[in-house]
Scaffold this motif. Structure first.
Motif, mmCIF file in Angstrom:
data_model
loop_
_atom_site.group_PDB
_atom_site.id
_atom_site.type_symbol
_atom_site.label_atom_id
_atom_site.label_comp_id
_atom_site.label_asym_id
_atom_site.label_seq_id
_atom_site.Cartn_x
_atom_site.Cartn_y
_atom_site.Cartn_z
ATOM 1 N N ALA A 4 -4.012 80.415 12.853
ATOM 2 C CA ALA A 4 -2.646 80.474 12.322
ATOM 3 C C ALA A 4 -2.018 81.855 12.486
ATOM 4 O O ALA A 4 -0.795 81.990 12.540
ATOM 5 C CB ALA A 4 -2.656 80.073 10.847
ATOM 6 N N GLU A 5 -2.834 82.873 12.578
ATOM 7 C CA GLU A 5 -2.293 84.236 12.733
ATOM 8 C C GLU A 5 -2.261 84.698 14.188
ATOM 9 O O GLU A 5 -1.982 85.865 14.462
ATOM 10 C CB GLU A 5 -3.108 85.212 11.892
ATOM 11 N N GLY A 6 -2.564 83.780 15.101
ATOM 12 C CA GLY A 6 -2.442 84.118 16.521
ATOM 13 C C GLY A 6 -3.667 84.758 17.136
ATOM 14 O O GLY A 6 -3.595 85.302 18.235
ATOM 15 N N HIS A 7 -4.803 84.696 16.451
ATOM 16 C CA HIS A 7 -6.032 85.241 17.039
ATOM 17 C C HIS A 7 -6.690 84.185 17.919
ATOM 18 O O HIS A 7 -7.097 83.142 17.408
ATOM 19 C CB HIS A 7 -7.030 85.630 15.941
ATOM 20 N N PRO A 8 -6.837 84.438 19.218
ATOM 21 C CA PRO A 8 -7.529 83.476 20.073
ATOM 22 C C PRO A 8 -9.032 83.451 19.774
ATOM 23 O O PRO A 8 -9.596 84.453 19.330
ATOM 24 C CB PRO A 8 -7.280 84.009 21.486
ATOM 25 N N ALA A 9 -9.661 82.314 20.002
ATOM 26 C CA ALA A 9 -11.116 82.250 19.938
ATOM 27 C C ALA A 9 -11.670 82.984 21.163
ATOM 28 O O ALA A 9 -10.979 83.103 22.180
ATOM 29 C CB ALA A 9 -11.562 80.791 19.939
ATOM 30 N N PRO A 10 -12.892 83.490 21.096
ATOM 31 C CA PRO A 10 -13.458 84.211 22.240
ATOM 32 C C PRO A 10 -13.344 83.435 23.559
ATOM 33 O O PRO A 10 -13.026 84.014 24.597
ATOM 34 C CB PRO A 10 -14.914 84.433 21.833
ATOM 35 N N ALA A 11 -13.580 82.129 23.511
ATOM 36 C CA ALA A 11 -13.539 81.342 24.745
ATOM 37 C C ALA A 11 -12.132 81.277 25.337
ATOM 38 O O ALA A 11 -11.960 80.961 26.513
ATOM 39 C CB ALA A 11 -14.056 79.931 24.486
ATOM 40 N N GLU A 12 -11.129 81.565 24.521
ATOM 41 C CA GLU A 12 -9.749 81.532 25.013
ATOM 42 C C GLU A 12 -9.296 82.860 25.603
ATOM 43 O O GLU A 12 -8.236 82.946 26.211
ATOM 44 C CB GLU A 12 -8.799 81.172 23.859
ATOM 45 N N MET A 13 -10.068 83.898 25.371
ATOM 46 C CA MET A 13 -9.674 85.215 25.905
ATOM 47 C C MET A 13 -9.828 85.215 27.422
ATOM 48 O O MET A 13 -10.762 84.640 27.956
ATOM 49 C CB MET A 13 -10.587 86.311 25.344
ATOM 50 N N THR A 14 -8.906 85.884 28.104
ATOM 51 C CA THR A 14 -9.091 86.080 29.533
ATOM 52 C C THR A 14 -9.069 87.574 29.823
ATOM 53 O O THR A 14 -8.334 88.331 29.176
ATOM 54 C CB THR A 14 -8.001 85.404 30.386
ATOM 55 N N LEU A 15 -9.884 87.986 30.768
ATOM 56 C CA LEU A 15 -9.973 89.413 31.084
ATOM 57 C C LEU A 15 -8.613 89.962 31.479
ATOM 58 O O LEU A 15 -8.211 91.041 31.053
ATOM 59 C CB LEU A 15 -10.988 89.640 32.208
ATOM 60 N N ARG A 16 -7.870 89.205 32.296
ATOM 61 C CA ARG A 16 -6.599 89.741 32.765
ATOM 62 C C ARG A 16 -5.619 89.969 31.614
ATOM 63 O O ARG A 16 -4.857 90.933 31.612
ATOM 64 C CB ARG A 16 -5.961 88.852 33.841
ATOM 65 N N THR A 17 -5.621 89.085 30.635
ATOM 66 C CA THR A 17 -4.742 89.266 29.474
ATOM 67 C C THR A 17 -5.158 90.508 28.677
ATOM 68 O O THR A 17 -4.320 91.267 28.198
ATOM 69 C CB THR A 17 -4.785 88.017 28.580
ATOM 70 N N LEU A 18 -6.448 90.723 28.552
ATOM 71 C CA LEU A 18 -6.920 91.936 27.878
ATOM 72 C C LEU A 18 -6.496 93.184 28.659
ATOM 73 O O LEU A 18 -6.044 94.164 28.073
ATOM 74 C CB LEU A 18 -8.445 91.911 27.727
ATOM 75 N N LEU A 19 -6.634 93.128 29.989
ATOM 76 C CA LEU A 19 -6.261 94.294 30.793
ATOM 77 C C LEU A 19 -4.760 94.546 30.698
ATOM 78 O O LEU A 19 -4.320 95.690 30.626
ATOM 79 C CB LEU A 19 -6.677 94.094 32.259
ATOM 80 N N ALA A 20 -3.975 93.469 30.685
ATOM 81 C CA ALA A 20 -2.521 93.634 30.574
ATOM 82 C C ALA A 20 -2.167 94.266 29.227
ATOM 83 O O ALA A 20 -1.279 95.117 29.145
ATOM 84 C CB ALA A 20 -1.822 92.280 30.739
ATOM 85 N N ALA A 21 -2.865 93.858 28.176
ATOM 86 C CA ALA A 21 -2.607 94.450 26.860
ATOM 87 C C ALA A 21 -2.976 95.932 26.859
ATOM 88 O O ALA A 21 -2.294 96.760 26.259
ATOM 89 C CB ALA A 21 -3.393 93.702 25.786
ATOM 90 N N LEU A 22 -4.033 96.278 27.572
ATOM 91 C CA LEU A 22 -4.513 97.660 27.610
ATOM 92 C C LEU A 22 -3.716 98.541 28.567
ATOM 93 O O LEU A 22 -3.884 99.757 28.589
ATOM 94 C CB LEU A 22 -5.993 97.688 28.020
ATOM 95 N N ALA A 23 -2.860 97.942 29.371
ATOM 96 C CA ALA A 23 -2.113 98.707 30.379
ATOM 97 C C ALA A 23 -1.075 99.626 29.741
ATOM 98 O O ALA A 23 -0.687 100.639 30.320
ATOM 99 C CB ALA A 23 -1.438 97.759 31.372
ATOM 100 N N ASP A 24 -0.635 99.290 28.552
ATOM 101 C CA ASP A 24 0.358 100.120 27.867
ATOM 102 C C ASP A 24 -0.327 101.305 27.184
ATOM 103 O O ASP A 24 -1.345 101.120 26.516
ATOM 104 C CB ASP A 24 1.100 99.274 26.824
ATOM 105 N N PRO A 25 0.214 102.516 27.324
ATOM 106 C CA PRO A 25 -0.474 103.688 26.774
ATOM 107 C C PRO A 25 -0.664 103.660 25.260
ATOM 108 O O PRO A 25 -1.713 104.072 24.766
ATOM 109 C CB PRO A 25 0.414 104.871 27.188
ATOM 110 N N LEU A 26 0.335 103.164 24.537
ATOM 111 C CA LEU A 26 0.189 103.116 23.067
ATOM 112 C C LEU A 26 -0.911 102.123 22.689
ATOM 113 O O LEU A 26 -1.777 102.409 21.864
ATOM 114 C CB LEU A 26 1.525 102.744 22.416
ATOM 115 N N ARG A 27 -0.879 100.958 23.324
ATOM 116 C CA ARG A 27 -1.885 99.943 22.981
ATOM 117 C C ARG A 27 -3.283 100.390 23.384
ATOM 118 O O ARG A 27 -4.269 100.137 22.687
ATOM 119 C CB ARG A 27 -1.520 98.602 23.638
ATOM 120 N N TYR A 28 -3.373 101.055 24.535
ATOM 121 C CA TYR A 28 -4.661 101.582 24.978
ATOM 122 C C TYR A 28 -5.210 102.553 23.927
ATOM 123 O O TYR A 28 -6.393 102.519 23.580
ATOM 124 C CB TYR A 28 -4.487 102.292 26.327
ATOM 125 N N GLU A 29 -4.321 103.394 23.413
ATOM 126 C CA GLU A 29 -4.746 104.398 22.441
ATOM 127 C C GLU A 29 -5.212 103.751 21.140
ATOM 128 O O GLU A 29 -6.171 104.227 20.516
ATOM 129 C CB GLU A 29 -3.578 105.359 22.178
#
Lengths: 110, 110
Positions: A4-29
């Motif tokens: 309900a709070e938007g947390h994906p289950a581990p099996a739903e995570m994709t590496l590319r989505t994680l990398l895209a999230a980490l591409a931003d400097p603030l989020r990376y930090e």
């Protein structure tokens, strides 16, 4: 599907989505800071001290949450974020360690 | 500083720049495809068969080159791209393997 709070289950995570999230400097930090803390440590969004508006900060934390990088937990009248370290490590071994050990190019925040 | 063709030296690569380059589905697929080939394999941009314009393709390969992920080599009247596997592995151990082993969510190309 995500909870309900938007947390994906581990099996739903994709590496590319994680990398895209980490591409931003603030989020990376954010992820790097959490990776350097003790396992399970949770911090409020405000504690990072980024010089951005509350709505910008909310956006970035939502991207991190929806990618699966952080879990947000309510703490009375504020919210804290914790790294989903073990779940990420199980799905994408080594990724958290890489981020922890490599500066993202943003000046360190207080 | 990067060489005349825009290839950064390994010490100039930053993890966040690599992750930002990998955040795009087409670019992720290029790196994943190269990671699955034999070490040192080089492919022409056209060989990937992406349904995008030549200028779009050039842009994506430039981003990959400037991040340090690929090395572009001239082959007479075409250019081929090779993964900088050993250099990336030395700087960011495990990253290439993670990309190789995780689909990026783009349909496989011929």
């Amino acid at each position: 599907m995500p909870d309900a709070e938007g947390h994906p289950a581990p099996a739903e995570m994709t590496l590319r989505t994680l990398l895209a999230a980490l591409a931003d400097p603030l989020r990376y930090e954010v992820v790097r800071s959490l990776a350097q803390e003790a396992d399970g440590a949770a911090r409020t969004c405000a504690s990072f001290g980024f010089p951005v508006s509350k709505s910008t900060l909310s956006h970035h934390f939502r991207v991190l949450r929806e990618a699966g990088l952080i879990r947000q937990v309510d703490r009375g009248n504020s919210r804290a974020a914790a790294l989903r370290r073990d779940e990420i490590e199980a799905r994408f071994p080594g990724l958290v360690g890489l981020v922890r050990d490599n500066p993202g190019g943003m000046a360190d925040t207080p």
